[in-house]
Design an enzyme around this catalytic site. Structure first.
Site, PDB file in Angstrom:
ATOM      1  N   ASN A   5      21.127-100.444  -8.914  1.00  0.00           N
ATOM      2  CA  ASN A   5      21.934-100.820  -7.749  1.00  0.00           C
ATOM      3  C   ASN A   5      21.129-101.594  -6.710  1.00  0.00           C
ATOM      4  OD1 ASN A   5      23.792 -99.378  -9.142  1.00  0.00           O
ATOM      5  ND2 ASN A   5      23.897 -97.644  -7.724  1.00  0.00           N
TER       6      ASN A   5
ATOM      7  N   HIS B 203      47.803-139.022  12.528  1.00  0.00           N
ATOM      8  CA  HIS B 203      49.032-138.876  11.723  1.00  0.00           C
ATOM      9  C   HIS B 203      49.084-139.914  10.595  1.00  0.00           C
ATOM     10  CE1 HIS B 203      50.534-136.504  15.185  1.00  0.00           C
ATOM     11  NE2 HIS B 203      49.900-137.430  15.874  1.00  0.00           N
TER      12      HIS B 203
ATOM     13  N   SER C  43      41.949-145.603 -17.462  1.00  0.00           N
ATOM     14  CA  SER C  43      43.108-144.917 -18.017  1.00  0.00           C
ATOM     15  C   SER C  43      43.149-145.191 -19.508  1.00  0.00           C
ATOM     16  CB  SER C  43      44.375-145.440 -17.338  1.00  0.00           C
ATOM     17  OG  SER C  43      45.494-145.302 -18.194  1.00  0.00           O
TER      18      SER C  43
ATOM     19  N   LYS D  27      43.640-150.063 -14.962  1.00  0.00           N
ATOM     20  CA  LYS D  27      43.346-149.001 -14.009  1.00  0.00           C
ATOM     21  C   LYS D  27      41.858-148.728 -13.812  1.00  0.00           C
ATOM     22  CE  LYS D  27      45.692-146.423 -12.195  1.00  0.00           C
ATOM     23  NZ  LYS D  27      46.638-145.335 -12.352  1.00  0.00           N
TER      24      LYS D  27
ATOM     25  N   GLU E 132      38.602-137.353  -6.745  1.00  0.00           N
ATOM     26  CA  GLU E 132      39.705-136.418  -7.016  1.00  0.00           C
ATOM     27  C   GLU E 132      39.174-135.074  -7.498  1.00  0.00           C
ATOM     28  OE1 GLU E 132      43.462-138.849  -8.604  1.00  0.00           O
ATOM     29  OE2 GLU E 132      41.623-139.367  -9.619  1.00  0.00           O
TER      30      GLU E 132
HETATM   31  N1  ARG Z   1      25.257-105.262 -13.880  1.00  0.00           N
HETATM   32  C1  ARG Z   1      25.413-104.493 -12.697  1.00  0.00           C
HETATM   33  C2  ARG Z   1      25.949-105.369 -11.563  1.00  0.00           C
HETATM   34  O1  ARG Z   1      25.910-106.529 -11.684  1.00  0.00           O
HETATM   35  C3  ARG Z   1      24.093-103.921 -12.301  1.00  0.00           C
HETATM   36  C4  ARG Z   1      24.192-102.658 -11.524  1.00  0.00           C
HETATM   37  C5  ARG Z   1      24.759-101.594 -12.388  1.00  0.00           C
HETATM   38  N2  ARG Z   1      24.692-100.320 -11.791  1.00  0.00           N
HETATM   39  C6  ARG Z   1      25.333 -99.273 -12.305  1.00  0.00           C
HETATM   40  N3  ARG Z   1      25.199 -98.163 -11.685  1.00  0.00           N
HETATM   41  N4  ARG Z   1      26.061 -99.357 -13.372  1.00  0.00           N
HETATM   42  O2  ARG Z   1      26.427-104.905 -10.565  1.00  0.00           O
END
Ligand code: ARG
Length: 459
Positions: free
Chosen positions: A111, A157, A278, A284, A291
């Site tokens: 995390n 405008h 085109s 064209k 675009e």
């Molecule tokens: N692949 C996960 C993400 O991108 C990584 C973190 C995953 N953590 C977990 N507790 N499963 O968020």
């Protein structure tokens, strides 16, 4: 099939369909170099704090270096069953360095690891985008400078309003992209915060030194709350909103070039090398690049909305939903870089049809305001002058003439305040040059703006 790092508490194998569904490796493998750099810094910190030995750290760092080279050479095998880039590198490290590899993940979680990787990635890409925007602004200023004598109608405008210098019009884009640059610089402050050491969400029991890791990775700040550190994606949303706004500006310039290159306007010619044909109509030449920039703007908005929506109801702290952040982020980065990159190359090749622009200023009563202002200088109040000139316009329309094509006698029939000197006031040159108010289109002002921009860009 490799053993899962988290397999311990499970009695059944993960279903293949779940592996494929939860895997993000196809997307997040592009974070590999940041993941490895972050892991190396983490190892060094662990050794420094005597959480692992220096010998172990060395083995881990060597192994990580080998893996990096392997990925760079395209020899690394990616496998859905290993979920993401973090698991891939760790699993490979086990093969490379043996048992010691198990120590790498001490005092961290995926995390905080993924938060670190994305911040490192986005820090680099934001800096790249800032550099590209500086280069793009240079091309705008250069184009303005070499076309300082070109006039065209300014529009409101989408109706002809008052003549302006093309350089002034171009410099308005310079202003927009300068604000974008500032916004990205501002984003960088909040991207550049080091989250590692927050672990899963609550911090860690090991005596880590987060400041040390931050120094190794060049972060000026360490995140302050472990829960926020692993659940915060504000920095991505901020980046995506800045990217969206920058795309708005790119889309607007694209729209103008599309209009201006049409036979209806004929103000510019797009370079052949940046246009397409085109498959059915041989005559064209289409503004597809412009675009597509206009169209891709929608994608980047989508990326922003995707992230806002993913985040809006998430309870603290990390939730797997957040894995969905990388697709939109990478897409927006690639799209924006691609669009700015193509404009840097295309803009200098734009053919300016000076005559057509000039011609367009000669009809449409672009000097009506100037006539009204003239009457004001002769003592009439502005509202009266406005209606007086309105009558003159209506009269001239019937005669199929422009205001400056009326005789003095005709003009005098609307106000006796009008004298011979009016004719010099109603010329395009005077209309431009008398607009000397700060920020106005007078040549002197625009040249000063160009000079100031050049000074800023060279800093
Ligand atoms: N692949 C996960 C993400 O991108 C990584 C973190 C995953 N953590 C977990 N507790 N499963 O968020």
């Amino acid at each position: 099939m490799p053993e899962k790092a988290w397999g311990g508490r499970f009695s059944e194998k993960t279903d293949r369909i779940v592996e494929a569904f939860t895997s993000s490796i196809d997307i997040d493998k592009r974070l590999y170099s940041y993941d490895i750099e972050g892991s190396i810094a983490h190892c060094k910190m662990l050794a420094e704090q005597s959480i692992i030995t220096h010998e172990d750290a060395l083995l881990l760092i060597q192994g990580l270096g080998t893996i990096k080279k392997e990925i760079e050479r395209g020899e690394f095998r990616f496998d859905d069953s290993l979920e993401d880039i973090h698991m891939h590198i760790e699993a490979r490290l086990v093969k490379e360095a043996g048992k010691v590899a198990g120590k790498l993940h001490t005092a961290r979680s995926r995390n905080d690891q993924v938060a670190l990787d994305v911040r490192m990635y986005l820090r680099d890409e934001t800096s790249n985008i800032i550099k590209n925007l500086v280069e793009f602004r240079k091309t705008i200023v250069d184009l303005a400078k070499i076309n300082i004598d070109v006039v065209l109608p300014g529009y409101t405008h989408l109706q002809r309003a008052q003549p302006v210098l093309l350089a002034h019009h171009l410099m308005s884009y310079y202003e927009m992209f300068s604000r974008d640059t500032e916004r990205f610089c501002d984003c960088l402050k909040r991207i550049n915060v080091m989250p590692l050491g927050s672990a899963a969400l609550a911090g860690t029991t090991y005596p880590i030194d987060r400041d040390y890791t931050a120094r190794l990775l060049g972060f000026p700040k360490v995140s302050k709350n472990s829960i926020d550190s692993v659940s915060d994606r504000d920095f991505i949303i901020e980046f995506l909103s800045s990217a969206s706004l920058c795309m708005v500006h790119l889309s607007r310039i694209s729209e103008e070039l599309i209009l201006w290159s049409s036979s209806e306007f004929g103000f510019v010619g797009l370079p052949d090398s940046f246009s397409t044909g085109s498959s059915i109509m041989p005559q064209k030449k289409n503004p597809d690049v412009c675009e597509l920039v206009r169209g891709k703007t929608g994608r980047v908005f989508g990326d922003l909305i995707a992230l806002l929506t993913v985040m809006k109801s998430l309870p603290l702290a990390y939730n797997r939903d957040m894995q969905e952040d990388k697709g939109p982020l990478f897409d927006a980065v690639d799209t924006l870089k691609g669009c700015v990159g193509i404009y840097i190359k295309m803009l200098p090749k734009l053919k300016i049809n000076k005559e057509a622009m000039r011609r367009a200023t000669s009809t449409g009563f672009l000097n009506a305001t100037d006539l009204a202002d003239y009457l004001v200088t002769k003592g009439m109040h502005f509202r009266k002058a406005h209606s007086c000139v309105g009558e003159a316009v209506s009269y001239a329309l019937n005669k199929n003439k422009e205001l400056h094509e009326l005789t003095l006698e005709e003009l005098k029939s609307f106000s006796l305040l009008i004298e011979e000197d009016i004719f010099s006031i109603l010329t395009v040159e005077q209309m431009i040059d008398r607009r000397k108010s700060f920020g106005g289109t007078a040549v002197k002002n625009v040249m000063a703006a160009i000079e100031e921009a050049e000074k800023n860009l060279n800093q």
